[in-house]
Design an enzyme around this catalytic site. Structure first.
Site, mmCIF file in Angstrom:
data_model
loop_
_atom_site.group_PDB
_atom_site.id
_atom_site.type_symbol
_atom_site.label_atom_id
_atom_site.label_comp_id
_atom_site.label_asym_id
_atom_site.label_seq_id
_atom_site.Cartn_x
_atom_site.Cartn_y
_atom_site.Cartn_z
ATOM 1 N N CYS A 132 0.924 -1.239 -0.006
ATOM 2 C CA CYS A 132 -0.021 0.147 -0.090
ATOM 3 C C CYS A 132 0.862 1.334 0.067
ATOM 4 O O CYS A 132 1.361 1.648 1.192
ATOM 5 C CB CYS A 132 -0.759 0.120 1.146
ATOM 6 N N CYS A 135 -0.430 4.235 2.138
ATOM 7 C CA CYS A 135 -0.436 4.019 3.642
ATOM 8 C C CYS A 135 1.124 4.206 3.807
ATOM 9 O O CYS A 135 1.525 4.706 5.149
ATOM 10 C CB CYS A 135 -0.600 2.558 3.993
ATOM 11 N N ASP A 136 1.981 3.593 3.052
ATOM 12 C CA ASP A 136 3.385 3.640 3.804
ATOM 13 C C ASP A 136 4.291 4.596 2.868
ATOM 14 O O ASP A 136 5.431 4.619 3.165
ATOM 15 C CB ASP A 136 4.066 2.162 3.653
#
Ligand code: NAP
Length: 311
Positions: A132, A135-136
């Protein structure tokens, strides 16, 4: 209580089914085990869902979808469905928290990212291995990152990562990308983007964090170990190599083909009153817009089924 419609999954298919069912005044519940929105919740940019502004993100689109479904009266719960029993006219959906009963069920469980499957990958998820970018990605500001895959998702998310990373390298198992031509054009024009062709990741190394990984050229057989830039000491691999349908609990319950649920054009499965919608069913195009369309059709068919069988 018996619901008119139980929707399993709160991605675009499930949320749209919830919107249509609730708007038709059906007693509707959406069961989501994780975060709302499914895969779209972890998608950076949404450029091709009609009508969304140019800066639309997955999470912003999800938030509007949730608000709309709940606004029409759909109920939403956080629970993980572990078993279903569709043998009787009233269908049973067992969650970890509760048991739900419904006149109809819409299975909108979507799919999950496919893992590389090489040694070391499992252990370092969240420690340099990610599925992701949204997200990261921000954790890798001014660092180097690698993206595995050559489809739309890999290339789009690689481009997104160029906002943070100093260098993004796509590792693809062939010498040409699968991604749409328009996406490829942007990627090739981006000076931060690099490509390693004809290569697969065969091993991932590291104790606490990703320390290095091995790639193998599938044409020459050449093997190479890749380390982070010496000055950085840290880097990441983002994996975008397709998806697997989240349909395990429906095996032997509804008819499937290679794990994808079989439906007709009305989203009907082989069990009357049970529908599938979105990425978990056999179809030719898996997009937010087709998931939403599936959800709308399933909800309308559920309404018709209830009219014909319960009134
Ligand atoms: P995809 O189109 O199935 O592409 C998967 C990529 O991963 C392919 O390039 C494939 O290589 C590679 N791959 C598969 N298994 C692999 C393995 N074991 N090791 C290494 N590489 C592997 O998947 P996706 O990119 O996630 O997209 C899924 C669907 O969503 C598609 O229909 C796509 O069009 C859609 N999508 C659309 C957009 C958009 O329109 N903006 C954005 C994201 C996703 P090969 O090419 O060699 O098969």
């Amino acid at each position: 209580m018996v619901y008119d419609v139980i929707i399993i999954g709160g991605g675009p298919a499930g949320l749209t089914a919830g919107l249509y069912a609730a708007r038709s005044r059906l007693k509707t519940i959406i069961i989501e085990k994780d975060v709302d929105g499914g895969q779209i919740a972890t998608t950076s940019d949404v450029e091709n869902y009609p009508g969304v502004p140019a800066d639309a993100t997955g999470p912003s689109l999800v938030a509007r979808m949730v608000e709309q479904a709940l606004g029409f009266g759909a109920e939403k719960v956080s629970d993980e469905v572990i078993e279903v029993d569709f043998r009787d006219k009233i269908k049973i959906v067992k969650g970890k928290e509760k048991e739900y009963q419904g006149r109809t069920v819409i299975i909108a469980t979507g799919s999950v990212p496919r893992a590389i499957g090489c040694p070391g990958e499992d252990k370092l998820v969240g420690r340099g291995i990610s599925y992701c970018a949204t997200c990261d990605g921000p954790f890798f500001e001014d660092l180097e990152v690698y993206v595995v895959g050559g489809g739309d998702a890999a290339v789009e998310e690689a481009m997104y990562l160029t906002k943070f990373a100093k260098k993004v390298t796509i590792i693809h198992r062939r010498d040409e990308l699968r991604a749409a031509a328009s996406i490829q054009e942007k990627a090739f024009a981006n000076p931060k983007m690099n490509f390693i062709w004809d290569s697969v990741v065969t091993e991932i190394k590291g104790e606490e964090m990703l320390e290095s990984f091995i790639i193998k050229n599938v044409k020459t057989g050449e093997v190479k170990e890749i380390f982070p830039d010496e000055d950085d000491g840290v880097f990441a691999i983002f994996v975008y190599i397709g998806h697997l349908p989240s349909t395990g609990i429906f095996e032997g319950v509804v008819e499937m083909d290679k794990g994808y649920i079989l439906t007709n054009e009305n989203m009907e499965t082989n069990i009357p009153g049970v529908y599938a919608a979105g990425d978990n069913r056999v179809k030719s195009l898996r997009q937010v817009v087709t998931a939403a369309a599936d959800g709308a059709i399933a909800a309308m068919q559920a309404e018709k089924y209830i009219e014909d069988n319960f009134k």
